[in-house]
Design a protein around this motif. Sequence first.
Motif, PDB file in Angstrom:
ATOM      1  N   GLY A 158       0.800  -1.211   0.000  1.00 43.10           N
ATOM      2  CA  GLY A 158       0.000   0.000   0.000  1.00 43.10           C
ATOM      3  C   GLY A 158       0.839   1.269   0.000  1.00 43.10           C
ATOM      4  O   GLY A 158       1.821   1.379   0.729  1.00 43.10           O
ATOM      5  N   LEU A 159       0.453   2.228  -0.844  1.00 41.02           N
ATOM      6  CA  LEU A 159       1.131   3.513  -0.933  1.00 41.02           C
ATOM      7  C   LEU A 159       0.136   4.627  -0.623  1.00 41.02           C
ATOM      8  O   LEU A 159      -1.078   4.426  -0.674  1.00 41.02           O
ATOM      9  N   ARG A 160       0.662   5.806  -0.307  1.00 37.93           N
ATOM     10  CA  ARG A 160      -0.195   6.937   0.042  1.00 37.93           C
ATOM     11  C   ARG A 160      -0.303   7.932  -1.106  1.00 37.93           C
ATOM     12  O   ARG A 160       0.664   8.165  -1.828  1.00 37.93           O
ATOM     13  N   VAL A 161      -1.500   8.503  -1.268  1.00 39.18           N
ATOM     14  CA  VAL A 161      -1.720   9.557  -2.244  1.00 39.18           C
ATOM     15  C   VAL A 161      -1.503  10.905  -1.562  1.00 39.18           C
ATOM     16  O   VAL A 161      -2.113  11.191  -0.525  1.00 39.18           O
ATOM     17  N   ARG A 162      -0.607  11.709  -2.141  1.00 38.83           N
ATOM     18  CA  ARG A 162      -0.279  13.015  -1.574  1.00 38.83           C
ATOM     19  C   ARG A 162      -0.717  14.126  -2.529  1.00 38.83           C
ATOM     20  O   ARG A 162      -1.096  13.875  -3.671  1.00 38.83           O
ATOM     21  N   GLU A 163      -0.639  15.355  -2.061  1.00 37.04           N
ATOM     22  CA  GLU A 163      -0.998  16.519  -2.871  1.00 37.04           C
ATOM     23  C   GLU A 163       0.202  17.447  -2.985  1.00 37.04           C
ATOM     24  O   GLU A 163       0.740  17.915  -1.975  1.00 37.04           O
ATOM     25  N   HIS A 164       0.662  17.677  -4.223  1.00 41.24           N
ATOM     26  CA  HIS A 164       1.768  18.597  -4.466  1.00 41.24           C
ATOM     27  C   HIS A 164       1.191  19.986  -4.756  1.00 41.24           C
ATOM     28  O   HIS A 164       0.224  20.115  -5.516  1.00 41.24           O
ATOM     29  N   PRO A 165       1.753  21.049  -4.172  1.00 41.33           N
ATOM     30  CA  PRO A 165       1.173  22.389  -4.345  1.00 41.33           C
ATOM     31  C   PRO A 165       1.186  22.886  -5.790  1.00 41.33           C
ATOM     32  O   PRO A 165       0.351  23.706  -6.167  1.00 41.33           O
ATOM     33  N   GLN A 166       2.109  22.404  -6.612  1.00 40.74           N
ATOM     34  CA  GLN A 166       2.176  22.844  -8.006  1.00 40.74           C
ATOM     35  C   GLN A 166       1.590  21.814  -8.982  1.00 40.74           C
ATOM     36  O   GLN A 166       0.833  22.169  -9.895  1.00 40.74           O
ATOM     37  N   THR A 167       1.936  20.546  -8.818  1.00 38.01           N
ATOM     38  CA  THR A 167       1.557  19.535  -9.810  1.00 38.01           C
ATOM     39  C   THR A 167       0.319  18.733  -9.431  1.00 38.01           C
ATOM     40  O   THR A 167      -0.184  17.965 -10.244  1.00 38.01           O
ATOM     41  N   GLY A 168      -0.176  18.889  -8.214  1.00 37.79           N
ATOM     42  CA  GLY A 168      -1.408  18.209  -7.823  1.00 37.79           C
ATOM     43  C   GLY A 168      -1.183  16.840  -7.194  1.00 37.79           C
ATOM     44  O   GLY A 168      -0.096  16.552  -6.683  1.00 37.79           O
ATOM     45  N   PRO A 169      -2.194  15.953  -7.220  1.00 37.16           N
ATOM     46  CA  PRO A 169      -2.101  14.657  -6.545  1.00 37.16           C
ATOM     47  C   PRO A 169      -1.020  13.763  -7.150  1.00 37.16           C
ATOM     48  O   PRO A 169      -0.790  13.784  -8.361  1.00 37.16           O
ATOM     49  N   TYR A 170      -0.375  12.989  -6.294  1.00 38.92           N
ATOM     50  CA  TYR A 170       0.603  12.002  -6.758  1.00 38.92           C
ATOM     51  C   TYR A 170       0.672  10.873  -5.748  1.00 38.92           C
ATOM     52  O   TYR A 170       0.229  11.009  -4.604  1.00 38.92           O
ATOM     53  N   VAL A 171       1.224   9.736  -6.162  1.00 38.45           N
ATOM     54  CA  VAL A 171       1.369   8.576  -5.292  1.00 38.45           C
ATOM     55  C   VAL A 171       2.791   8.552  -4.752  1.00 38.45           C
ATOM     56  O   VAL A 171       3.752   8.412  -5.516  1.00 38.45           O
ATOM     57  N   GLN A 172       2.903   8.700  -3.449  1.00 38.83           N
ATOM     58  CA  GLN A 172       4.225   8.727  -2.825  1.00 38.83           C
ATOM     59  C   GLN A 172       4.888   7.355  -2.931  1.00 38.83           C
ATOM     60  O   GLN A 172       4.308   6.343  -2.575  1.00 38.83           O
ATOM     61  N   GLY A 173       6.118   7.322  -3.446  1.00 34.18           N
ATOM     62  CA  GLY A 173       6.862   6.073  -3.543  1.00 34.18           C
ATOM     63  C   GLY A 173       6.588   5.269  -4.798  1.00 34.18           C
ATOM     64  O   GLY A 173       7.125   4.170  -4.955  1.00 34.18           O
TER      65      GLY A 173
END
Length: 209
Positions: A149-164
């Motif tokens: 399982g990985l976590r979904v994060r939010e980048h201030p410029q590029t938006g949502p991404y999957v960490q790792g």
Amino acid sequence: MAHVRVAVRVRPLSSRERREGAKIIVNGDDRNVTIQDIRVPEHPGCDHRARYKHFRLDECFFSDGERASQQEQVYASLGRPLLDDVLAGYNGCLLAYGQSGSGKTYTMLGNPELLQKLSAAGSECTMSLSCVEVYNETVRDLLMRRPQGLRVREHPQTGPYVQGLGMHLVSCAAELRSLLTRGMSRRQVGATQLNGASSRSHALVTREG
């Protein structure tokens, strides 16, 4: 400006459906589809709007007779224009949606020759690939040796991404096909009435270049 095209593809009847006497209830032409609701009885006073639903789309692909569409036709109409836009620097997404057994995986990956064309089209740029699955609200990297399982994060410029989430460089169609085969083989599957080995998750394959 975002541009969205919507297409429908009607698959042929399966062997089980033919044995059970099923019939195709979706008809139409290049841009129009009519779906017949056979649960509504047809009689002189029948409300036509209740028995038949009409839809207009950008593209329609059928599987019977002279209208039968091959993978190459679907790719030329939907995949190639999107690929050209991506190579020109725009973001693009091709999404297959439908019930279990409707042919989503085949439409997206059914013809290996298309991978060769994708690789050739991107020969002047660097390509990287990731393959992620969403199942029971858990996100997994299908190209990891032991998907976890990985976590979904939010980048201030590029938006949502999957960490790792891993990004794998590819230089030819063979590498691309190998990664896709590995990722798809690790998806969660289970038997349904429509498909004995149905994918039970949402899979996302992303390419950057």
